[in-house]
Write a protein that holds these residues in place. Structure first.
Motif, PDB file in Angstrom:
ATOM      1  N   GLY A 136      15.812  -1.619  -3.483  1.00 44.77           N
ATOM      2  CA  GLY A 136      15.467  -2.876  -2.832  1.00 44.77           C
ATOM      3  C   GLY A 136      15.115  -2.738  -1.365  1.00 44.77           C
ATOM      4  N   HIS A 137      15.326  -1.553  -0.787  1.00 48.31           N
ATOM      5  CA  HIS A 137      15.001  -1.329   0.622  1.00 48.31           C
ATOM      6  C   HIS A 137      13.609  -0.703   0.742  1.00 48.31           C
ATOM      7  N   LYS A 138      13.114  -0.669   1.967  1.00 48.22           N
ATOM      8  CA  LYS A 138      11.742  -0.214   2.214  1.00 48.22           C
ATOM      9  C   LYS A 138      11.676   1.267   2.591  1.00 48.22           C
ATOM     10  N   ILE A 139      10.596   1.902   2.112  1.00 48.35           N
ATOM     11  CA  ILE A 139      10.253   3.269   2.502  1.00 48.35           C
ATOM     12  C   ILE A 139       8.962   3.199   3.311  1.00 48.35           C
ATOM     13  N   SER A 140       8.919   3.933   4.407  1.00 44.61           N
ATOM     14  CA  SER A 140       7.734   3.957   5.252  1.00 44.61           C
ATOM     15  C   SER A 140       6.633   4.797   4.609  1.00 44.61           C
ATOM     16  N   LEU A 141       5.429   4.254   4.588  1.00 43.92           N
ATOM     17  CA  LEU A 141       4.277   4.965   4.040  1.00 43.92           C
ATOM     18  C   LEU A 141       3.481   5.682   5.125  1.00 43.92           C
ATOM     19  N   ASN A 142       3.839   5.438   6.384  1.00 41.04           N
ATOM     20  CA  ASN A 142       3.140   6.010   7.541  1.00 41.04           C
ATOM     21  C   ASN A 142       4.153   6.408   8.603  1.00 41.04           C
ATOM     22  N   ASP A 143       3.696   7.181   9.571  1.00 39.14           N
ATOM     23  CA  ASP A 143       4.482   7.392  10.785  1.00 39.14           C
ATOM     24  C   ASP A 143       4.268   6.167  11.672  1.00 39.14           C
ATOM     25  N   PHE A 144       5.339   5.653  12.267  1.00 38.83           N
ATOM     26  CA  PHE A 144       5.260   4.515  13.180  1.00 38.83           C
ATOM     27  C   PHE A 144       5.922   4.882  14.494  1.00 38.83           C
ATOM     28  N   LYS A 145       5.412   4.308  15.571  1.00 39.84           N
ATOM     29  CA  LYS A 145       6.022   4.476  16.885  1.00 39.84           C
ATOM     30  C   LYS A 145       6.471   3.106  17.393  1.00 39.84           C
ATOM     31  N   PRO A 146       7.416   3.062  18.335  1.00 35.40           N
ATOM     32  CA  PRO A 146       7.863   1.772  18.865  1.00 35.40           C
ATOM     33  C   PRO A 146       6.680   0.935  19.345  1.00 35.40           C
ATOM     34  N   GLY A 147       6.733  -0.342  18.985  1.00 33.86           N
ATOM     35  CA  GLY A 147       5.668  -1.277  19.336  1.00 33.86           C
ATOM     36  C   GLY A 147       4.666  -1.501  18.216  1.00 33.86           C
ATOM     37  N   ASP A 148       4.619  -0.590  17.233  1.00 36.00           N
ATOM     38  CA  ASP A 148       3.702  -0.770  16.099  1.00 36.00           C
ATOM     39  C   ASP A 148       4.131  -1.975  15.263  1.00 36.00           C
ATOM     40  N   THR A 149       3.165  -2.528  14.543  1.00 38.03           N
ATOM     41  CA  THR A 149       3.407  -3.628  13.618  1.00 38.03           C
ATOM     42  C   THR A 149       3.502  -3.078  12.203  1.00 38.03           C
ATOM     43  N   VAL A 150       4.461  -3.595  11.430  1.00 39.87           N
ATOM     44  CA  VAL A 150       4.625  -3.194  10.031  1.00 39.87           C
ATOM     45  C   VAL A 150       4.063  -4.304   9.142  1.00 39.87           C
ATOM     46  N   MET A 151       3.230  -3.907   8.178  1.00 33.95           N
ATOM     47  CA  MET A 151       2.637  -4.852   7.242  1.00 33.95           C
ATOM     48  C   MET A 151       3.264  -4.673   5.856  1.00 33.95           C
ATOM     49  N   LYS A 152       3.552  -5.814   5.204  1.00 26.93           N
ATOM     50  CA  LYS A 152       4.045  -5.841   3.819  1.00 26.93           C
ATOM     51  C   LYS A 152       3.474  -7.098   3.185  1.00 26.93           C
ATOM     52  N   TYR A 153       2.980  -6.993   1.981  1.00 26.97           N
ATOM     53  CA  TYR A 153       2.281  -8.098   1.300  1.00 26.97           C
ATOM     54  C   TYR A 153       1.043  -8.519   2.084  1.00 26.97           C
ATOM     55  N   GLY A 154       0.517  -7.641   2.920  1.00 22.71           N
ATOM     56  CA  GLY A 154      -0.622  -7.988   3.763  1.00 22.71           C
ATOM     57  C   GLY A 154      -0.236  -8.874   4.936  1.00 22.71           C
TER      58      GLY A 154
END
Length: 93
Positions: free
Chosen positions: A49-67
């Motif tokens: 039920g938890h999320k796995i990151s599909l990309n590398d992210f850095k602080p300040g980036d936006t995360v998209m889910k369901y668009g």
């Protein structure tokens, strides 16, 4: 076997749909829109039920889910890591 589900091809996360994902496990994901599969190695233990990151992210980036924008990254996240409240916060407040 499908280990995680992704809704939109542009999403940066998938939702784990099996119990006991452990760091180092090779996972298969299903992208619903487009009926595609992804392969990722888990870099962390991730509960169902938890999320796995599909990309590398850095602080300040936006995360998209369901668009949709689901929050701002507040700590670095590697592809395959657990993405949760320890590294992403809402932009609402």
């Amino acid at each position: 076997m499908i280990h995680f589900v992704v809704h939109e091809p542009a999403d940066g996360v998938g939702v784990v749909v099996v119990e006991d994902v452990k760091a180092g496990t090779d996972l298969i994901g299903w992208v619903m829109d487009g009926d595609l599969t992804l392969n990722i190695k888990s870099e962390s233990d991730i509960p169902i039920g938890h999320k796995i990151s599909l990309n590398d992210f850095k602080p300040g980036d936006t995360v998209m889910k369901y668009g949709v924008d689901i929050g701002k990254v507040v700590a670095p996240i590697k592809k395959g890591e657990h993405l949760h409240v320890q590294n992403v916060k809402t932009k609402r407040w």
